[in-house]
Design an enzyme around this catalytic site. Structure first.
Site, PDB file in Angstrom:
ATOM      1  N   LYS A  34     -12.573  -3.075   9.318  1.00  0.00           N
ATOM      2  CA  LYS A  34     -12.397  -4.414   9.107  1.00  0.00           C
ATOM      3  C   LYS A  34     -11.653  -5.309   8.047  1.00  0.00           C
ATOM      4  O   LYS A  34     -10.822  -4.150   7.184  1.00  0.00           O
ATOM      5  CB  LYS A  34     -14.476  -4.875   8.788  1.00  0.00           C
ATOM      6  CG  LYS A  34     -14.439  -4.159   7.365  1.00  0.00           C
ATOM      7  CD  LYS A  34     -15.650  -4.279   6.706  1.00  0.00           C
ATOM      8  CE  LYS A  34     -16.170  -3.191   5.893  1.00  0.00           C
ATOM      9  NZ  LYS A  34     -17.301  -3.532   4.863  1.00  0.00           N
ATOM     10  N   TYR A 261       3.035 -15.348 -19.959  1.00  0.00           N
ATOM     11  CA  TYR A 261       2.604 -16.059 -20.486  1.00  0.00           C
ATOM     12  C   TYR A 261       1.716 -16.080 -21.401  1.00  0.00           C
ATOM     13  O   TYR A 261       1.572 -14.613 -21.569  1.00  0.00           O
ATOM     14  CB  TYR A 261       2.092 -17.333 -19.405  1.00  0.00           C
ATOM     15  CG  TYR A 261       2.013 -17.510 -17.930  1.00  0.00           C
ATOM     16  CD1 TYR A 261       2.812 -18.517 -18.581  1.00  0.00           C
ATOM     17  CD2 TYR A 261       2.010 -16.685 -16.937  1.00  0.00           C
ATOM     18  CE1 TYR A 261       3.748 -19.475 -17.151  1.00  0.00           C
ATOM     19  CE2 TYR A 261       2.691 -18.120 -15.543  1.00  0.00           C
ATOM     20  CZ  TYR A 261       3.331 -18.678 -15.780  1.00  0.00           C
ATOM     21  OH  TYR A 261       3.669 -20.006 -14.657  1.00  0.00           O
TER      22      TYR A 261
HETATM   23  C1  LIG Z   1     -21.743  -1.600   7.313  1.00  0.00           C
HETATM   24  C2  LIG Z   1     -19.891  -0.981   6.871  1.00  0.00           C
HETATM   25  N1  LIG Z   1     -20.761   0.719   7.327  1.00  0.00           N
HETATM   26  C3  LIG Z   1     -19.294   1.997   7.069  1.00  0.00           C
HETATM   27  C4  LIG Z   1     -18.589   1.093   5.732  1.00  0.00           C
HETATM   28  C5  LIG Z   1     -17.218   1.924   5.478  1.00  0.00           C
HETATM   29  O1  LIG Z   1     -17.521   2.472   3.848  1.00  0.00           O
HETATM   30  P1  LIG Z   1     -16.078   3.414   3.978  1.00  0.00           P
HETATM   31  O2  LIG Z   1     -15.022   2.703   3.704  1.00  0.00           O
HETATM   32  O3  LIG Z   1     -17.054   3.551   2.308  1.00  0.00           O
HETATM   33  O4  LIG Z   1     -16.612   4.404   4.095  1.00  0.00           O
HETATM   34  C6  LIG Z   1     -19.167   0.298   5.423  1.00  0.00           C
HETATM   35  C7  LIG Z   1     -18.079  -0.603   4.571  1.00  0.00           C
HETATM   36  O5  LIG Z   1     -18.368  -0.880   3.616  1.00  0.00           O
HETATM   37  C8  LIG Z   1     -20.078  -0.730   5.618  1.00  0.00           C
HETATM   38  O6  LIG Z   1     -20.363  -1.955   5.551  1.00  0.00           O
END
Ligand SMILES: Cc1ncc(COP(=O)(O)O)c(C=O)c1O
Length: 369
Positions: A34, A261
């Site tokens: 994602k 800045y």
């Molecule tokens: C529902 C869910 N599963 C798995 C993961 C994977 O987590 P990680 O990157 O800590 O392995 C995430 C990441 O935020 C998540 O939202």
């Protein structure tokens, strides 16, 4: 083109995948890609992993899932966001697995089934303590009963998500695991079988080895960073991203010269200041100027003054610097090494924020395809 670059070492992604798989005793992995593969490029990373044998991917939105399908990914794709009526048909068409996380999702699916005679595939999410999306633990019995009364709805999996698996203190995570196991026992008693049960994220791969179940759902460690400094760092993962910015100008300045800045940074001696064409609009972590540094030819050089939107300055002292060279902002290559985890710790953020913050004009360059 001159500008910030995120070099993505796809060979390291594959190597991390292999190392983690070995650590897990060969458990299947659901790669979480994602937010554009945590900033690394979702399609490129998923393609490399699919070629290596990864058969499960997860994203947050339907659009992210469609991007993977358009990019040629054929494996299972689960989406974590709430299911919505307006994408049920597309999910079926594109074979995308949805997230069942509320009791009213049954109504949505049944209404759709009445109209179309079809059900998308979905996994049931149980909230065991994250208090985000998911069927509350207390409602699990009711949901399982509803599921068994609606065999036309295509539930393939059940899962939950840890809130604290990457912390040193694991009582809460262990309690979440107990809750999940109770739901699984209840389902078993009711004669409900799930093809896939999954719970583990990066933190629990390192901290809670007894939550592997059927698939391990991970992101961060695949990209080669540890989720926090409270986990055992006993697997040999390497940072996949190498974030660099080009030196576009150098100048000698006198002691007492103010830089950037606010004029809060002042040289304490005659020195060479280099201008790096990378700013916070490209994903440079702005608070990192205070005590922050970059690596150039294996050596650390302090950031001079506040980071600007498009550029920042570096105090190269009396070092030899060439316009056109790139400094390492984070990542690893040869003698140059500065891990995201160190910056995250210093500026009180996380590697997740740093990696997904890569955007703007930063160009991703894929190495070792
Ligand atoms: C529902 C869910 N599963 C798995 C993961 C994977 O987590 P990680 O990157 O800590 O392995 C995430 C990441 O935020 C998540 O939202």
């Amino acid at each position: 083109m001159v500008g910030p670059k995120a070099y993505i070492h796809l060979n390291r992604l594959i190597q991390n995948y292999r190392v983690i798989k070995k650590h897990l005793g060969d458990s299947p992995i659901m790669a979480v890609v994602k937010a554009n593969g945590y900033g690394h490029g979702a399609v490129a990373c998923a393609k490399a992993l699919e070629e290596e044998g990864c058969r499960f991917f997860a994203v947050f939105t339907i659009d992210e899932a469609l991007e993977l399908r358009q990019g040629g990914i054929q494996s299972d794709i689960l989406i974590f966001s709430r299911m919505q009526n307006d994408f049920l048909a597309e999910a079926i068409d594109q074979n995308i697995i949805l997230n069942m996380s509320g009791l009213d999702d049954f109504e949505l699916l049944n209404e759709f089934y009445t109209q179309s005679g079809e059900s998308p595939l979905f996994h049931l999410k149980i909230d065991t303590g994250m208090s985000r999306l998911g069927i509350p633990f207390e409602d699990a019995g009711k949901v399982l009963k509803t599921l068994s009364e609606n065999p036309h709805l295509k539930c393939e999996g059940i899962y939950s998500h840890y809130a604290t698996a990457d912390e040193g203190e694991l009582n809460y995570a262990e309690w979440q695991l107990e809750q999940f196991n109770l739901v699984l026992s209840l389902a078993k008693e009711m004669g409900i079988e799930f093809k896939y049960r999954h719970f583990s994220n990066s933190g629990s791969v390192l901290n809670l080895p007894n939550s592997t179940f059927d698939i391990v759902r991970i992101g961060m460690i695949l990209y080669g960073a540890f989720p926090s400094d409270e986990v055992p760092m006993d697997i040999d993962i390497k940072p996949v991203m190498e974030f660099r910015g080009p030196i576009v100008e150098t100048r000698r300045v006198k002691a007492g010269t103010k830089v950037s800045y606010g004029g809060i940074w002042e040289s304490d001696k005659d020195t060479t200041i280099g201008v790096i064409q990378t700013g916070f609009a490209d994903g440079f972590p702005r608070p990192w100027y205070d005590g922050g540094y970059v690596i150039y030819k294996g050596k650390p050089y302090p950031i001079a003054g506040r980071v600007c939107m498009d550029q920042f300055m570096v105090d190269f002292g009396d070092g030899q610097v060439a316009v056109g060279d790139e400094v390492l902002i984070f990542g690893e290559n040869g003698n140059d090494s500065l891990h995201m985890e160190e910056i995250a710790q210093q500026i009180q953020t996380t590697p997740y924020v740093l990696a997904t913050g890569i955007h703007g004009r930063t160009k991703r360059v894929y190495l070792n395809k």
